[in-house]
Scaffold this motif. Sequence first.
Motif, PDB file in Angstrom:
ATOM      1  N   TYR A 149      -1.827   4.382  -3.955  1.00 13.77           N
ATOM      2  CA  TYR A 149      -1.596   4.225  -5.384  1.00 13.77           C
ATOM      3  C   TYR A 149      -2.914   3.768  -6.015  1.00 13.77           C
ATOM      4  O   TYR A 149      -3.606   2.919  -5.452  1.00 13.77           O
ATOM      5  N   GLY A 194       4.792   0.207  -5.056  1.00 12.54           N
ATOM      6  CA  GLY A 194       4.876   1.622  -4.696  1.00 12.54           C
ATOM      7  C   GLY A 194       6.293   2.056  -4.360  1.00 12.54           C
ATOM      8  O   GLY A 194       7.268   1.622  -4.979  1.00 12.54           O
ATOM      9  N   CYS A 238      -0.809   2.525   1.169  1.00  8.29           N
ATOM     10  CA  CYS A 238      -1.448   2.509  -0.153  1.00  8.29           C
ATOM     11  C   CYS A 238      -2.952   2.659   0.057  1.00  8.29           C
ATOM     12  O   CYS A 238      -3.565   1.866   0.784  1.00  8.29           O
TER      13      CYS A 238
END
Lengths: 117, 395
Positions: free
Chosen positions: B242, B336, B354
Motif C-alpha cells: 500500500y 490494508g 505491504c
Amino acid sequence: MVTRVDMIPCPSCHAHLRAAEASCPFCGALLAVPASRRGGASAGVRRAVAAATFFGVTAIAACAYGEPPDFDDVSPDVVEDAAGEVTPDAEADVTGDLEAGDGADAAEADAAGDEGR
Amino acid sequence: MTAALPRATSEADAAAPHPIYCVWELTLRCDLGCRHCGSRAGRARPGELDTAACLDVVDQLAEAGVRDVVLIGGEAYLREDWDEIARAIVQRGMRCAMTTGARQLTAERVARAEAAGLSTISVSLDGLEQTHDALRGVDGSFRAAIAAARRIAASRVRLAVNTQLNRRSLPELAALADVVVALGARAWQVQLTVAMGRAADDPELLLQPYELLTLFPVLSRLQREVLRPNRVQLFPANNIGYFGPYEAELRPGGAQGVHWTGCPAGLWALGIEADGTLKGCPSLPTAAYAGGDLRRQRLSELLAAPGALQALQGRTPDDLWGFCRTCYYAETCLGGCSWTAHSLLGRPGNNPYCVHRALRLAEAGRRERVVRVEAAPGRPFDHGRFELVVEPVPT
C-alpha cells in the motif's frame, strides 16, 4: 470513510503524502503543492479518493474472488471492440485426469455429471 | 462513461453509503482442485439456494442499490440456472460479470453468457502451462482456460484475466503478461495468494512479505513496458499495496489521485456464500464475519441493523496494532486488506503484506517472514495461525 485524509504523490520519491505536508517525510523533498490542495483537496480529488475504494476490490475483489471493474476511462486509448481477430477454438479437452486437491474427486464426479449440458 | 463505471462512487453514494458491489458464490461445486482455494471448493455446500431463492436475492440486491454483481464459485456455470440468475441481474439494471477457472467454459456456455448479458468474464491464469495445471490441480486446465479465453475475446463479452501471485507464479509473470496481451484481454487483475483454506495448508506457496520488494518492481515494469502499450488495464486487488512509490503507478486512476482508502467490506461491498450466508467481503473468514443468512433474513434488515456485516467499518488507527499502528498511512490505510491480515494473524489491523512496510524495514536492514504455527481445520474459508518473524536482511 472515503474522505479520511486526502493524499498526493511526492513529486520526487512518489510516495503518497498528506496534502498539507510542506516536505516529504520520506525523501525530504520540498513540496510545491498548490495552496488549493493544502488542507483540503479539490472536489475532483475527493471523488478520486472515493472511487479508490473500489478499484482494488477484489480481490476483489479482490479480493481474490472478485473481477476487474469496468474502468476503461483511465486508459482512454483502450479500444471498445474486441481486440484482434481471434477465432474461437474447438472445444477444449477437459477429459484430462484430475490429479490433486481435495476438490478434485468431487470435481471429476461433477464434470462427468455435466456431460451433455 | 459513468454508466459503465458501476463500481465508482458518486457524491450521493458518499452521502448515504450502501453496498454497490457484490461477489456471489453461486455454488461451491467446482471442476478444479486449486491449491490456493480459500473456500476449498469441490462439492456443493449443503443447503445451497435454489433458483427461486436466488432470484429473490437478485431482487433484494437491486432494491439495496447494488450496481455490480460478480458470480463466482466453486464454478458458477456448474449450476444449470447460472445464466437465468445472470439474466435476472442484468434485467434488474445491475452489471453482471463472472470469474471462472474456465475448465469447461464451452462455446455453448459462452453463448449463454452473451445471451444473458454478462459484461465481463474473468478467466483465471496462474502461470504458464505446467505451473497453472499444478496450482489448479488438473492436467489440461491451462489449455482449457486459454481456449475459453479465446472464445470470450471473440464474443461480445469483455475478457479479463486474473492471476494469483505466489512463489510458483512470480517467476512467470512476465511471460504470463505476454499471454494476457496475446489473448486480447482488456484487464488483468492480480492478487496475492492468502493463507486461507487450501493455501493455509501449503505455506511454501505463499510469498514472504519481504518478497514484495521483488514483486512490485516486476509489476511496475510490466505495467510500463507490456500492459499500457498494449492497452491492458492492470488491477491490483485489495491485498496489493500500500502506498510507497508504486501506489500512483499501479493503482488504476493513480495518476489522477486515486489511492487506497481502506477495507470496503460491509460498507461498499458484500459477499454471499452459496447457502445464503452474507459477509461484508466474500473472502473474509466465515466463522468470524458471517453477518446474516439470506435464507431466513432480508438483506434490507441486515443492512439497516449494524452488526457483524459492518464490523470492519468505523475503525480508527487505535484499532490497529504492530507496525500498522505506527505507520504514516495508518489513518488512511487502516491496515490494508482485512482478509489477508485476519487469515494470517487471527485478527485485522496489522498486515505484513505491504510494500511500504517492507521498504521501511529494509531501510533499517530488517525484513519480515511468516511462519505457520497452527494448521487450518479444513473447512471452507478457514485459516490457520502464523507468526511474524522480524530478522536482519541476510547479507
